[in-house]
Design a protein around this motif. Structure first.
Motif, PDB file in Angstrom:
ATOM      1  N   THR A 164      -5.381  -0.434  -3.774  1.00  0.00           N
ATOM      2  CA  THR A 164      -6.884  -0.145  -3.486  1.00  0.00           C
ATOM      3  C   THR A 164      -6.951   1.178  -4.435  1.00  0.00           C
ATOM      4  O   THR A 164      -6.050   1.655  -4.934  1.00  0.00           O
ATOM      5  CB  THR A 164      -7.263   0.034  -2.124  1.00  0.00           C
ATOM      6  OG1 THR A 164      -8.557   0.549  -1.944  1.00  0.00           O
ATOM      7  CG2 THR A 164      -6.218   1.173  -1.419  1.00  0.00           C
ATOM      8  N   SER A 204       0.865  -1.243  -0.067  1.00  0.00           N
ATOM      9  CA  SER A 204       0.285   0.080   0.158  1.00  0.00           C
ATOM     10  C   SER A 204       0.951   1.193  -0.123  1.00  0.00           C
ATOM     11  O   SER A 204       0.210   2.557  -0.261  1.00  0.00           O
ATOM     12  CB  SER A 204      -0.995   0.140   1.228  1.00  0.00           C
ATOM     13  OG  SER A 204      -0.021   0.197   2.435  1.00  0.00           O
ATOM     14  N   SER A 255      -8.141   3.929   3.870  1.00  0.00           N
ATOM     15  CA  SER A 255      -7.199   2.891   3.540  1.00  0.00           C
ATOM     16  C   SER A 255      -6.115   3.041   4.440  1.00  0.00           C
ATOM     17  O   SER A 255      -5.471   1.825   4.778  1.00  0.00           O
ATOM     18  CB  SER A 255      -6.705   2.836   2.066  1.00  0.00           C
ATOM     19  OG  SER A 255      -7.849   2.986   1.104  1.00  0.00           O
ATOM     20  N   VAL A 260      -7.652   2.926  -9.951  1.00  0.00           N
ATOM     21  CA  VAL A 260      -7.200   1.672  -9.186  1.00  0.00           C
ATOM     22  C   VAL A 260      -6.069   1.274 -10.297  1.00  0.00           C
ATOM     23  O   VAL A 260      -5.277   0.332  -9.843  1.00  0.00           O
ATOM     24  CB  VAL A 260      -8.355   0.571  -9.186  1.00  0.00           C
ATOM     25  CG1 VAL A 260      -8.473  -0.121 -10.161  1.00  0.00           C
ATOM     26  CG2 VAL A 260      -7.986  -0.366  -7.867  1.00  0.00           C
ATOM     27  N   PHE A 310      -9.019  -5.352  -0.183  1.00  0.00           N
ATOM     28  CA  PHE A 310      -8.248  -4.447   0.766  1.00  0.00           C
ATOM     29  C   PHE A 310      -8.681  -4.578   1.901  1.00  0.00           C
ATOM     30  O   PHE A 310      -7.930  -4.375   2.851  1.00  0.00           O
ATOM     31  CB  PHE A 310      -7.969  -3.073  -0.090  1.00  0.00           C
ATOM     32  CG  PHE A 310      -7.078  -2.345   0.686  1.00  0.00           C
ATOM     33  CD1 PHE A 310      -5.977  -2.339   0.211  1.00  0.00           C
ATOM     34  CD2 PHE A 310      -7.534  -1.249   1.645  1.00  0.00           C
ATOM     35  CE1 PHE A 310      -4.821  -1.691   0.902  1.00  0.00           C
ATOM     36  CE2 PHE A 310      -6.409  -0.772   2.163  1.00  0.00           C
ATOM     37  CZ  PHE A 310      -5.245  -0.847   2.022  1.00  0.00           C
ATOM     38  N   ASP A 337     -11.042  -3.115  -4.049  1.00  0.00           N
ATOM     39  CA  ASP A 337     -11.191  -2.519  -2.816  1.00  0.00           C
ATOM     40  C   ASP A 337     -11.806  -3.293  -1.540  1.00  0.00           C
ATOM     41  O   ASP A 337     -11.670  -3.322  -0.401  1.00  0.00           O
ATOM     42  CB  ASP A 337     -12.441  -1.212  -2.649  1.00  0.00           C
ATOM     43  CG  ASP A 337     -11.632  -0.068  -3.440  1.00  0.00           C
ATOM     44  OD1 ASP A 337     -10.617   0.002  -3.397  1.00  0.00           O
ATOM     45  OD2 ASP A 337     -12.468   0.891  -4.055  1.00  0.00           O
TER      46      ASP A 337
END
Lengths: 142, 351
Positions: free
Chosen positions: B168, B107, B214, B159, B291, B288
C-alpha cells in the motif's frame, strides 16, 4: 735599581701592547691557514674516530641526556622482555589454558558495553535495518 | 536649492543594524521552538517505546517497538521478529517475554503482547491527513544505545521503490534511521503515531513508514485471525505511459486463473476507473483499494470498455502467497485516447 727596573718594565709592556706584527707575518698566516685547510680535506679519518667522537659527545659533553635516554630504553626493553617471556604463564596469554577455556568473543564489536544485558543478550544481535524488501511485488495486481 | 534627504546615513545604519538583530532573534526563536517541540514529543512518547529482542533460528534479532494500548500490546516491524518464535522486550530495564500474536511479511507489520498492565502507550493519529513537508519525529533504539529521537519531514507518498511495489502507499520521510530503530513510531506534532518505520533507504538517511491507518487494518486481522488476510480478485493492471495523451490511466493487463475475476466478464484492455468508492487514477489507487478491501466482501469494479462504462461486482477472496497468472497472458499496451460517450451498464459477476 728595582724601581727603575719596574718602571722600565711597565714602559716596555705598554709599548708591547702597541706592537703589531709585520706584513710578512700576516701573509705567512694566511698561507699557513690555507695549507691546514687542504691537509684537513685530504686527511683520511681514523676508523674509530666517529665512535670516539660519539662517546666523547655522549659521556663528556652531555652525560645527563644520555643517561635519560638510556634509562628509558632499558625500561621499555625490560617490559617487552617480561611480556614475551612471561606471556605463556599469564591468564591472558594466547596459549594459556584459561584462554582456550574462554575463547575470544565474536569478531563483531558491540558499540557500547551493556552491563545490564541478560544472558541471552551475550551474543551480538542483528540490528534490524529494514533494508530488505519483503514481498514487494514487481507487478500490480489486486 | 536642494531638498534635504529624509534619511541620513546614520539613521539608515541604525535601521539596518536593528533589522539584522531582529532577523537573528527570529532565527533563534524558530530553532528554539523546533527544539522544544521535538523534545516535548520525545519525552512524551519515549516511555512507550521499547527495545525488542527476538530469537530467530540461531540468530538474535534486535529492533524497536511501541505500546499501542495499556495492556502491553506492541507494534513492531516484521523485520524485527521475522519468523522468531519468542521475543523479549526491555521494559524499564527489565526483560519481559512478549508473545508474538501475528506477523505479516507483505505489509511488514508484527503484533506482540507482553503480560504487563498499565503500560504507557502512543495514541494513533490521522495518517490520511498527512501532507508533504510536514514534520515527523522518529523514536527508536539504535544499536544498544538509549532511546533517541530523530527529526525529518515527509518527502513523498510512494507505492513503488525502484522496481518493487509496496502493499500500500508508504510515507517517505527524511528521518534518519540507524540499525535497530526499525519498528519505531513516526509521530506528528501532537505526539500521535502516524506511521511505523519499516524500510530504510539510502543508507538510513531516509526511511519509509507504513501509515498507521494501514497498520491498524493489519492489526485488526492479526487480532481476529492471527494472520493478515489480504484481498484478491485476480486482476493484473498496467499503467498507461505518461507520454500518451490519456495518461494516468490504469488498464487491465491480465486475468488470473481460478480467481473471482476469471470468467466474470472483465477483459484485457478495460480501463479501471473505480474500485468501490475509490476513483482510480494510478497504480497507487489500485493498491490502496485492494489493501483495504475485506476478504469475504463484494466490491464493485467500474471499467471503461470502448464507449461504454461497465460495472463488475467481484467477491474478494484471500490473496494466495504466489498468485498464478493466466496460462497465456498476452502482453497488453494501453489504448488510444478514450471515447466521449459512456453508457453505464451493470454486470454482476458469478458467485
Amino acid at each position: 735599581m728595582d724601581e727603575l727596573d719596574e718602571r722600565k718594565l711597565g714602559k716596555l709592556l705598554r709599548l708591547k701592547k702597541l706592537e703589531t706584527p709585520g706584513k710578512e707575518y700576516f701573509d705567512g698566516f694566511l698561507a699557513e691557514f690555507q695549507r691546514y685547510q687542504r691537509a684537513e680535506v685530504f686527511r683520511r679519518a681514523s676508523r674509530w674516530e666517529p665512535l670516539l667522537m660519539w662517546f666523547r659527545e655522549a659521556f663528556v659533553w652531555a652525560p645527563r641526556r644520555t643517561l635519560a635516554i638510556g634509562g628509558g630504553c632499558a625500561l621499555v626493553a625490560a617490559l617487552v622482555t617480561v611480556g614475551v617471556l612471561g606471556g605463556g604463564s599469564f591468564k591472558g596469554g594466547k596459549n594459556s589454558v584459561a584462554a582456550k577455556a574462554n575463547p575470544a568473543p565474536d569478531a563483531q564489536v558491540r558499540l557500547v558495553s551493556d552491563a545490564g544485558a541478560a544472558a541471552d543478550e551475550q551474543s551480538v544481535p542483528r540490528y534490524s535495518t529494514g533494508r530488505t524488501p519483503l514481498t514487494y511485488d514487481q507487478t500490480i495486481a489486486f | 536649492m536642494t531638498r534635504p534627504s529624509r534619511f541620513n546615513p546614520l539613521t539608515l545604519t541604525v535601521l539596518l543594524v536593528l533589522l539584522l538583530t531582529a532577523s537573528v532573534r527570529a532565527a533563534d526563536t524558530v530553532m528554539d521552538s523546533l527544539t522544544g517541540e521535538v523534545s516535548r514529543i520525545f519525552n512524551q512518547v519515549a516511555p512507550a517505546v521499547v527495545k525488542i529482542r527476538a530469537a530467530n533460528l540461531d540468530q538474535t534479532l534486535a529492533g524497536t517497538g511501541f505500546f499501542i494500548d495499556n495492556r502491553g500490546t506492541l507494534l513492531t516491524a516484521y523485520d524485527v521478529v521475522q519468523e522468531a518464535t519468542r521475543a523479549n522486550i526491555d521494559y524499564n530495564g527489565t526483560l519481559v517475554e512478549a508473545k508474538i500474536i501475528g506477523r505479516d511479511i507483505r505489509s511488514g507489520v508484527a503484533l506482540l503482547k507482553a503480560d504487563l498492565a498499565d503500560t504507557p502507550f502512543i495514541v494513533s493519529g490521522d495518517s490520511a491527513g498527512l501532507k508533504i513537508a510536514a514534520g515527523l519525529v522518529g523514536v527508536g533504539y539504535a544499536y544498544n544505545l538509549p532511546v533517541s529521537p530523530s527529526f525529518g519531514i515527509i518527502t513523498g507518498f510512494d507505492v513503488r521503490y525502484l522496481n518493487n511495489f509496496f502493499a500500500t502507499t508508504h510515507v517517505r520521510c527524511s528521518v534518519t534511521v540507524s540499525p535497530g530503530q526499525i519498528g519505531g513510531p513516526l509521530l506528528n506534532s501532537n505526539g500521535e503515531v502516524v506511521a511505523m518505520m519499516v524500510f530504510s533507504v539510502d543508507g538510513g538517511r531516509e526511511c519509509y513508514g507504513i501509515p498507521i491507518k494501514s497498520v491498524n487494518r493489519i492489526v485488526a486481522d492479526l487480532r481476529e485471525h492471527g494472520e493478515a488476510r489480504h484481498g484478491w480478485v485476480g486482476v493484473g493492471v498496467v499503467e498507461a505511459n505518461l507520454d500518451q495523451p490519456y495518461a494516468h490511466a490504469v488498464y487491465v493487463s491480465q486475468i488470473y486463473d481460478r480467481t473471482p475475476a476469471a470468467n466474470c466478464g472483465l477483459a484485457q484492455g478495460d480501463q479501471v476507473i473505480a474500485i468501490g468508492d475509490r476513483r482510480i487514477h494510478n497504480p497507487q489507487d489500485i493498491l490502496d483499494a485492494a489493501f483495504f478491501a475485506k476478504v469475504g466482501s463484494t466490491v464493485p469494479v467500474r471499467v471503461i470498455r470502448g464507449d461504454r462504462e461497465l460495472t463488475f461486482n467481484l467477491n474478494i477472496i484471500e490473496r494466495p502467497a504466489l498468485p498464478q497468472p493466466a496460462a497465456t497472458p498476452v502482453p497488453y499496451h494501453p489504448p488510444a485516447p478514450p471515447p466521449a460517450a459512456r453508457q453505464p451498464v451493470q454486470v454482476n459477476a458469478p458467485r
